[in-house]
Write a protein that holds these residues in place. Structure first.
Motif, PDB file in Angstrom:
ATOM      1  N   VAL A  90       0.755  -1.130   0.141  1.00 47.02           N
ATOM      2  CA  VAL A  90      -0.072   0.207  -0.091  1.00 47.02           C
ATOM      3  C   VAL A  90       1.071   1.122   0.000  1.00 47.02           C
ATOM      4  N   ALA A  91       0.892   2.037  -1.022  1.00 44.37           N
ATOM      5  CA  ALA A  91       1.638   3.459  -1.149  1.00 44.37           C
ATOM      6  C   ALA A  91       1.233   4.017   0.020  1.00 44.37           C
ATOM      7  N   ARG A  92       2.391   4.958   0.299  1.00 36.77           N
ATOM      8  CA  ARG A  92       2.338   5.795   1.571  1.00 36.77           C
ATOM      9  C   ARG A  92       0.940   6.808   1.204  1.00 36.77           C
ATOM     10  N   SER A  93       0.868   7.323   0.171  1.00 35.08           N
ATOM     11  CA  SER A  93      -0.323   8.135  -0.024  1.00 35.08           C
ATOM     12  C   SER A  93      -1.493   7.323  -0.235  1.00 35.08           C
ATOM     13  N   ALA A  94      -1.670   6.379  -0.386  1.00 34.70           N
ATOM     14  CA  ALA A  94      -2.994   5.546  -0.066  1.00 34.70           C
ATOM     15  C   ALA A  94      -3.621   5.371   0.870  1.00 34.70           C
ATOM     16  N   ARG A  95      -4.902   5.229   1.032  1.00 34.50           N
ATOM     17  CA  ARG A  95      -5.789   5.159   2.176  1.00 34.50           C
ATOM     18  C   ARG A  95      -6.672   4.148   2.166  1.00 34.50           C
ATOM     19  N   ILE A  96      -6.783   3.284   3.183  1.00 34.22           N
ATOM     20  CA  ILE A  96      -7.567   2.098   3.165  1.00 34.22           C
ATOM     21  C   ILE A  96      -8.466   2.443   4.668  1.00 34.22           C
ATOM     22  N   GLY A  97      -9.659   2.459   4.667  1.00 36.49           N
ATOM     23  CA  GLY A  97     -10.665   2.607   5.819  1.00 36.49           C
ATOM     24  C   GLY A  97     -10.315   1.246   6.680  1.00 36.49           C
ATOM     25  N   LEU A 108      -1.766  -1.400  -3.761  1.00 41.60           N
ATOM     26  CA  LEU A 108      -2.417  -0.212  -4.008  1.00 41.60           C
ATOM     27  C   LEU A 108      -1.327   0.768  -4.303  1.00 41.60           C
ATOM     28  N   LEU A 109      -1.451   1.498  -5.281  1.00 43.34           N
ATOM     29  CA  LEU A 109      -0.479   2.548  -5.653  1.00 43.34           C
ATOM     30  C   LEU A 109      -1.147   3.965  -5.142  1.00 43.34           C
ATOM     31  N   ASP A 110      -0.263   4.855  -5.383  1.00 46.56           N
ATOM     32  CA  ASP A 110      -0.413   6.371  -4.963  1.00 46.56           C
ATOM     33  C   ASP A 110      -1.862   6.873  -5.177  1.00 46.56           C
ATOM     34  N   SER A 111      -2.328   7.243  -3.990  1.00 42.12           N
ATOM     35  CA  SER A 111      -3.624   8.246  -3.912  1.00 42.12           C
ATOM     36  C   SER A 111      -4.847   7.314  -4.050  1.00 42.12           C
ATOM     37  N   VAL A 112      -4.712   5.825  -4.217  1.00 41.73           N
ATOM     38  CA  VAL A 112      -5.940   5.260  -3.954  1.00 41.73           C
ATOM     39  C   VAL A 112      -6.619   5.388  -2.641  1.00 41.73           C
ATOM     40  N   VAL A 113      -7.859   5.429  -2.873  1.00 43.20           N
ATOM     41  CA  VAL A 113      -8.812   5.519  -1.665  1.00 43.20           C
ATOM     42  C   VAL A 113      -9.692   4.440  -1.689  1.00 43.20           C
ATOM     43  N   VAL A 114      -9.871   3.698  -0.478  1.00 44.25           N
ATOM     44  CA  VAL A 114     -10.666   2.352  -0.045  1.00 44.25           C
ATOM     45  C   VAL A 114     -11.468   2.939   1.152  1.00 44.25           C
ATOM     46  N   THR A 115     -12.810   3.113   1.140  1.00 45.52           N
ATOM     47  CA  THR A 115     -13.382   3.567   2.289  1.00 45.52           C
ATOM     48  C   THR A 115     -13.994   2.604   3.286  1.00 45.52           C
ATOM     49  N   ALA A 116     -15.151   2.447   3.419  1.00 38.73           N
ATOM     50  CA  ALA A 116     -15.823   1.537   4.374  1.00 38.73           C
ATOM     51  C   ALA A 116     -16.240   0.188   4.131  1.00 38.73           C
ATOM     52  N   ASP A 117     -15.879  -0.877   4.538  1.00 40.92           N
ATOM     53  CA  ASP A 117     -16.326  -2.192   4.665  1.00 40.92           C
ATOM     54  C   ASP A 117     -16.202  -2.641   3.034  1.00 40.92           C
ATOM     55  N   ALA A 118     -15.064  -2.430   2.496  1.00 43.36           N
ATOM     56  CA  ALA A 118     -14.946  -2.976   1.299  1.00 43.36           C
ATOM     57  C   ALA A 118     -14.007  -4.152   1.637  1.00 43.36           C
ATOM     58  N   ARG A 119     -14.159  -4.828   0.474  1.00 48.19           N
ATOM     59  CA  ARG A 119     -13.253  -6.268   0.484  1.00 48.19           C
ATOM     60  C   ARG A 119     -12.351  -6.632  -0.792  1.00 48.19           C
ATOM     61  N   LEU A 120     -11.178  -6.408  -0.920  1.00 47.17           N
ATOM     62  CA  LEU A 120     -10.027  -6.585  -1.947  1.00 47.17           C
ATOM     63  C   LEU A 120      -9.439  -7.828  -1.835  1.00 47.17           C
ATOM     64  N   GLY A 121      -9.804  -8.716  -2.774  1.00 48.51           N
ATOM     65  CA  GLY A 121      -9.290 -10.123  -2.692  1.00 48.51           C
ATOM     66  C   GLY A 121      -7.639 -10.251  -3.145  1.00 48.51           C
ATOM     67  N   ARG A 122      -7.313 -11.490  -3.466  1.00 45.72           N
ATOM     68  CA  ARG A 122      -5.886 -11.710  -3.513  1.00 45.72           C
ATOM     69  C   ARG A 122      -5.477 -11.233  -4.899  1.00 45.72           C
ATOM     70  N   HIS A 123      -4.142 -10.642  -4.657  1.00 47.31           N
ATOM     71  CA  HIS A 123      -3.620 -10.197  -6.111  1.00 47.31           C
ATOM     72  C   HIS A 123      -4.346  -9.176  -6.765  1.00 47.31           C
ATOM     73  N   VAL A 124      -5.135  -8.213  -6.194  1.00 46.99           N
ATOM     74  CA  VAL A 124      -5.760  -7.205  -6.675  1.00 46.99           C
ATOM     75  C   VAL A 124      -4.805  -6.104  -7.038  1.00 46.99           C
ATOM     76  N   VAL A 125      -4.789  -5.368  -8.029  1.00 49.07           N
ATOM     77  CA  VAL A 125      -3.931  -4.237  -8.514  1.00 49.07           C
ATOM     78  C   VAL A 125      -4.871  -3.134  -8.643  1.00 49.07           C
ATOM     79  N   ALA A 126      -4.613  -1.925  -7.976  1.00 50.23           N
ATOM     80  CA  ALA A 126      -5.182  -0.512  -8.191  1.00 50.23           C
ATOM     81  C   ALA A 126      -4.271   0.390  -8.369  1.00 50.23           C
ATOM     82  N   MET A 127      -4.275   0.713  -9.674  1.00 51.62           N
ATOM     83  CA  MET A 127      -3.222   1.904 -10.191  1.00 51.62           C
ATOM     84  C   MET A 127      -3.559   3.472  -9.488  1.00 51.62           C
TER      85      MET A 127
END
Length: 208
Positions: A90-97, A108-127
């Motif tokens: 998780v990049a330093r600028s990314a945020r996970i609730g 999860l790369l720069d400035s990705v935002v994941v808010t509340a009660d989300a579920r991200l599975g195995r080997h997901v990539v978010a640019m």
């Protein structure tokens, strides 16, 4: 206890991860023999993927296409590489609730935002600059290109790809191995294996 980290794939995604400040990387594995004994962003390419089961480091699969990433993980599994061997980044600028989960192998790369009660599975990539909002579910090997925005309660099924700056309306499902084109606006469910594009998004080849 594993020590250090190997990136799998001397790819653009590996360079993105390195640029985002990942630490502890001891080397990169890639099957392109012309890259062996070279460096990517100052990190040595130490040999082929076949070395992974025999080394002690954690692994992070830095291969962009969802299906290829899945094939590598399945290949490693045949040699006893399980989820415990995979790191998360998780990049330093990314945020996970605090109420959201990120499974092993995901990036999860720069400035990705994941808010509340989300579920991200195995080997997901978010640019960079993706937004994953409340109650979203991203199944294993999903790829979100830069700037993707998901409304609340969206499910993105295994190995689907959502292109740059696409948006998906709340409550919808994007099917397994589906592809969403860049800039698309998805306002209805997308079946498995289909490719959709446009505003509003439609299956490619379908008349307006």
């Amino acid at each position: 206890m594993t020590q250090g980290l190997l990136l799998v794939g001397a790819s653009g995604l590996a360079r993105e991860v390195l640029a985002a400040g990942i630490t502890g990387v001891t080397g990169i594995l890639d099957d392109d023999v012309t890259l062996h004994d070279t460096e990517v962003a100052g990190v040595p390419v130490v040999g082929p993927l076949a070395l992974a089961p025999r080394r002690a480091e954690q692994l992070l699969v830095c291969v962009g296409p969802s299906a290829t990433r899945r094939a590598i993980v399945r290949r490693f599994a045949k040699f006893g590489v399980d989820d415990e061997r995979y790191a998360r980044f998780v990049a330093r600028s990314a945020r996970i609730g605090a109420s959201s989960d990120l499974a092993p192998g995901s990036i999860l790369l720069d400035s990705v935002v994941v808010t509340a009660d989300a579920r991200l599975g195995r080997h997901v990539v978010a640019m960079p600059n993706c937004t994953v909002t409340h109650d979203d579910v991203l199944e294993d090997f999903v790829t979100l290109a830069a700037g993707v925005a998901l409304g609340g309660g969206v499910r993105v099924c295994e190995a689907a790809y959502i292109g740059m700056n696409a948006a998906v309306r709340q409550g919808l499902t994007v099917g397994a191995e589906a592809t969403i084109g860049m800039g698309a606006v998805v306002v209805s469910n997308v079946p498995n294996h289909q490719t959709w594009a446009g505003v509003p998004a439609r299956e490619l080849g379908e008349s307006a």
